[in-house]
Design an enzyme around this catalytic site. Structure first.
Site, short mmCIF file in Angstrom:
data_model
loop_
_atom_site.label_atom_id
_atom_site.label_comp_id
_atom_site.label_asym_id
_atom_site.label_seq_id
_atom_site.Cartn_x
_atom_site.Cartn_y
_atom_site.Cartn_z
N ASP A 213 0.84 -1.21 0.00
CA ASP A 213 0.00 0.00 0.00
C ASP A 213 0.87 1.25 0.00
O ASP A 213 1.95 1.26 0.61
CB ASP A 213 -0.87 0.06 1.26
CG ASP A 213 -2.06 -0.87 1.19
OD1 ASP A 213 -2.16 -1.66 0.24
OD2 ASP A 213 -2.91 -0.80 2.12
N LYS A 215 1.83 4.59 1.60
CA LYS A 215 1.69 5.11 2.96
C LYS A 215 1.52 6.62 2.88
O LYS A 215 2.47 7.35 2.56
CB LYS A 215 2.89 4.76 3.83
CG LYS A 215 2.67 5.10 5.29
CD LYS A 215 3.84 4.72 6.16
CE LYS A 215 3.48 4.88 7.63
NZ LYS A 215 2.85 6.18 7.95
N ARG A 220 -4.86 9.44 10.41
CA ARG A 220 -5.54 8.15 10.43
C ARG A 220 -6.99 8.37 10.88
O ARG A 220 -7.24 9.01 11.91
CB ARG A 220 -4.82 7.21 11.39
CG ARG A 220 -5.39 5.78 11.48
CD ARG A 220 -4.86 4.92 10.36
NE ARG A 220 -5.26 3.53 10.50
CZ ARG A 220 -4.52 2.58 11.08
NH1 ARG A 220 -3.33 2.89 11.58
NH2 ARG A 220 -4.94 1.33 11.13
N ARG A 235 -6.77 8.23 15.14
CA ARG A 235 -6.01 7.07 15.63
C ARG A 235 -6.14 6.91 17.13
O ARG A 235 -6.16 5.79 17.66
CB ARG A 235 -4.55 7.24 15.22
CG ARG A 235 -3.60 6.21 15.82
CD ARG A 235 -2.22 6.40 15.27
NE ARG A 235 -1.24 5.56 15.96
CZ ARG A 235 -0.08 5.21 15.44
NH1 ARG A 235 0.25 5.62 14.24
NH2 ARG A 235 0.77 4.46 16.12
N GLU A 264 -7.15 7.10 5.79
CA GLU A 264 -6.45 8.35 6.07
C GLU A 264 -7.24 9.52 5.51
O GLU A 264 -7.92 9.39 4.49
CB GLU A 264 -5.06 8.36 5.40
CG GLU A 264 -4.11 7.29 5.87
CD GLU A 264 -3.26 7.73 7.05
OE1 GLU A 264 -3.16 8.94 7.29
OE2 GLU A 264 -2.71 6.84 7.72
N PHE A 299 -8.28 2.07 3.21
CA PHE A 299 -7.49 0.88 2.85
C PHE A 299 -8.01 -0.40 3.49
O PHE A 299 -7.50 -1.47 3.21
CB PHE A 299 -6.01 1.07 3.19
CG PHE A 299 -5.73 1.50 4.61
CD1 PHE A 299 -5.85 0.60 5.67
CD2 PHE A 299 -5.34 2.79 4.88
CE1 PHE A 299 -5.59 0.99 6.97
CE2 PHE A 299 -5.07 3.20 6.19
CZ PHE A 299 -5.19 2.29 7.24
N ARG A 371 0.52 -4.29 17.02
CA ARG A 371 1.57 -3.98 16.05
C ARG A 371 2.34 -5.27 15.79
O ARG A 371 3.24 -5.64 16.53
CB ARG A 371 2.50 -2.89 16.57
CG ARG A 371 3.49 -2.37 15.53
CD ARG A 371 4.51 -1.45 16.16
NE ARG A 371 3.93 -0.31 16.83
CZ ARG A 371 3.54 0.81 16.23
NH1 ARG A 371 3.68 0.94 14.92
NH2 ARG A 371 3.02 1.81 16.93
N LYS A 377 5.78 -1.29 7.64
CA LYS A 377 5.95 -0.03 6.90
C LYS A 377 7.41 0.21 6.57
O LYS A 377 8.31 -0.19 7.30
CB LYS A 377 5.39 1.14 7.70
CG LYS A 377 6.05 1.35 9.05
CD LYS A 377 5.32 2.43 9.85
CE LYS A 377 5.92 2.56 11.25
NZ LYS A 377 5.18 3.54 12.08
#
Length: 512
Positions: A213, A215, A220, A235, A264, A299, A371, A377
């Site tokens: 994707d 970034k 967010r 976020r 986003e 996304f 995470r 990323k």
């Protein structure tokens, strides 16, 4: 619960490096609290106020009244005081807020004043992460850690599930449209090859294909639509629905019924290129017609028409997303098994002005609040050689060490130094010990907890970007700065200039 008891626990948590001891201390405090104050105690033990904004800043808390001789404040009374301050608005509110803060701090002991000030400024550093709070709540209630973690992810954090954990009803917590969940987060890798390998291991075999994707350097957002009503959160799960009517319109116009989207919000210029993050942040932080318009780029899809999709494979969620959201409001995505083609896609993403890419495993569920290695990323790493201008004494486990360094770039005409930010990130214990000794040798004078030093030490700093700043005289500030290492091999005359720093405002100096 008396605030003094909580402050004592916070100090003890900060003083021990042992995770098991931190967990025990927090668990005991939660168990000792009254049932109706446990959620608040959990927030405070994580170093956070319940109010997202109180209107208090370091200037208003610089001069405090004399401390109270004995503790009397309760955590509930403190919360009510901050609630009242947060509600103040309009003419005279600044004076009323100062008076309210003075009254609150006058009732606090010296230790309580220090904790309240740190909490109001978001500077409580005691090593009590959300993960530690999960462990502590599990210990206090004899629930499995995984059960507490799952409930917290679905409810948007640990405090909202404290009461149900003590009541033994955590299994009743379900994913609900209209109640934000903690967002899934990405791990990091230094380059696409490393990210490809890490995600490939999770996916089972990279040869079957991965996704990459773009970034975006935006805000967010999580979008919920229930019964035609749209809710937007950040976020951190702060509601911003009223600030982004243009995003609400996009979500409201999508076909179907109830849904939850992840994506986003980004400000795009007339040339189609993304604007600097600071401009997007400024726009999404305020409400009002006539402001610059941001566009949503989604996304992921977490719920659609009565079906929860958190456990569904990412590929299935993405296919449903493609059938629901028009392409102009979807994040650019490449799918395939050829790393060389993925590299080419990443180069196009960077050339378009975006900050990097995220490699994703097509078979992974949406792991809310975690995470892991299903998302990794990759962002270009920028570094600058800067000079240390001052250092702040640390708190919590860094007490006794010089920690937060003030960073300066050379003035364009070589006449002095221009401050461009601060950081305490990236420092090991050995580095903290070294820099404490080093900067005390360079000390020129002190201003409270700040030690000013002769500008003789160069430090290499990694950062994610540069934003415009009215706080610093050079008009530029580093984003997410962290120490790479100190450069004893480089004289200060060779440190980067403010012009080099400012060049990143437009995307960065040419690397050709």
């Amino acid at each position: 619960m008396l605030l003094s008891d909580l402050v004592s626990t916070s100090a003890a948590v900060a003083a021990t490096p042992a995770r098991t001891e931190k967990t025990r201390l927090i668990a005991e405090a939660l168990a000792a609290a009254e049932p109706d104050e446990r959620a608040l105690v959990a927030r405070y033990l994580a170093g956070r106020l319940r109010q997202r904004r109180t209107g208090l800043g370091w200037r208003s808390l610089r001069d405090l009244p004399p401390p109270a001789p004995a503790p009397s404040l309760t955590v509930v009374a403190v919360d009510a005081a901050f609630d009242a301050m947060a509600a103040l608005a309009g003419p005279g509110s600044a004076g009323a807020r100062t008076a309210a803060a003075t009254s609150l701090f006058a009732g606090a002991t010296e230790a309580e004043q220090a904790w309240l000030r740190a909490a109001a400024l978001g500077e409580v550093r005691q090593g009590a992460s959300d993960a530690l709070l999960v462990d502590a709540l599990a210990a206090a209630t004899s629930h499995p850690v995984a059960e507490v973690r799952r409930a917290a992810m679905l409810a948007g954090g640990v405090p909202p599930v404290v009461a149900q954990a003590f009541a033994g009803t955590l299994d009743a917590i379900r994913f609900e449209v209209g109640r934000p969940v903690l967002p899934m987060l990405a791990a990091s890798a230094p380059d696409l090859a490393a990210a490809w390998e890490k995600v490939g291991a999770v996916a089972g075999a990279a040869g079957t294909g991965l996704a990459v994707d773009a970034k975006l350097d935006g805000i967010r957002i999580q979008a919920h639509r229930r019964g035609g009503e749209v809710l937007l959160v950040t976020r951190t799960l702060e509601e911003i629905t009223a600030r982004l009517p243009e995003v609400v319109d996009v979500v409201a116009a999508l076909p179907g019924g109830d849904l939850v989207l992840d994506g986003e919000a980004l400000l795009v210029g007339p040339d189609g290129r993304p604007r600097p993050f600071q401009e997007t942040a400024a726009r999404t932080a305020s409400t009002g017609a006539g402001g610059a318009r941001v566009a949503p780029y989604f996304f992921d899809l977490l719920h659609l028409d009565g079906r929860d999709l958190l456990a569904a494979p990412a590929q299935e969620r993405w296919d449903l997303l493609a059938g629901l959201v028009p392409e102009q409001h979807r994040v650019a995505r490449w799918r395939g098994a050829d790393p060389a083609a993925a590299e080419e896609f990443a180069r196009r993403v960077l050339a378009a002005g975006h900050e990097g890419v995220v490699v994703k495993a097509p078979g992974a569920p949406y792991d809310a609040g975690r995470r892991g290695s299903a998302w990794v990323k990759v962002k270009p790493v920028h570094t600058l050689d800067l000079v240390v201008l001052a250092v702040e004494w640390g708190s919590g486990r860094r007490r006794g060490w010089l920690s937060n360094i003030h960073l300066g770039a050379r003035a364009a005409d070589g006449s002095g130094w221009v401050m461009v930010g601060k950081t305490f990130k990236g420092m090991t214990d050995a580095m903290l010990a070294w820099q404490t000794e080093r900067f005390l040798e360079l000390e020129t004078h002190r201003d409270g907890h700040v030690v000013h030093v002769r500008p003789e030490q160069v430090v290499e700093i990694a950062f994610d970007g540069v934003q415009r700043s009215t706080r610093y005289p050079g008009g530029a500030a580093l984003r997410f700065a962290r120490v790479v290492h100190y450069r004893d091999d480089k004289p200060v005359a060779e440190a980067d200039t403010i012009d080099t720093v400012r060049a990143y405002l437009g995307g960065g100096p040419s690397t050709d």
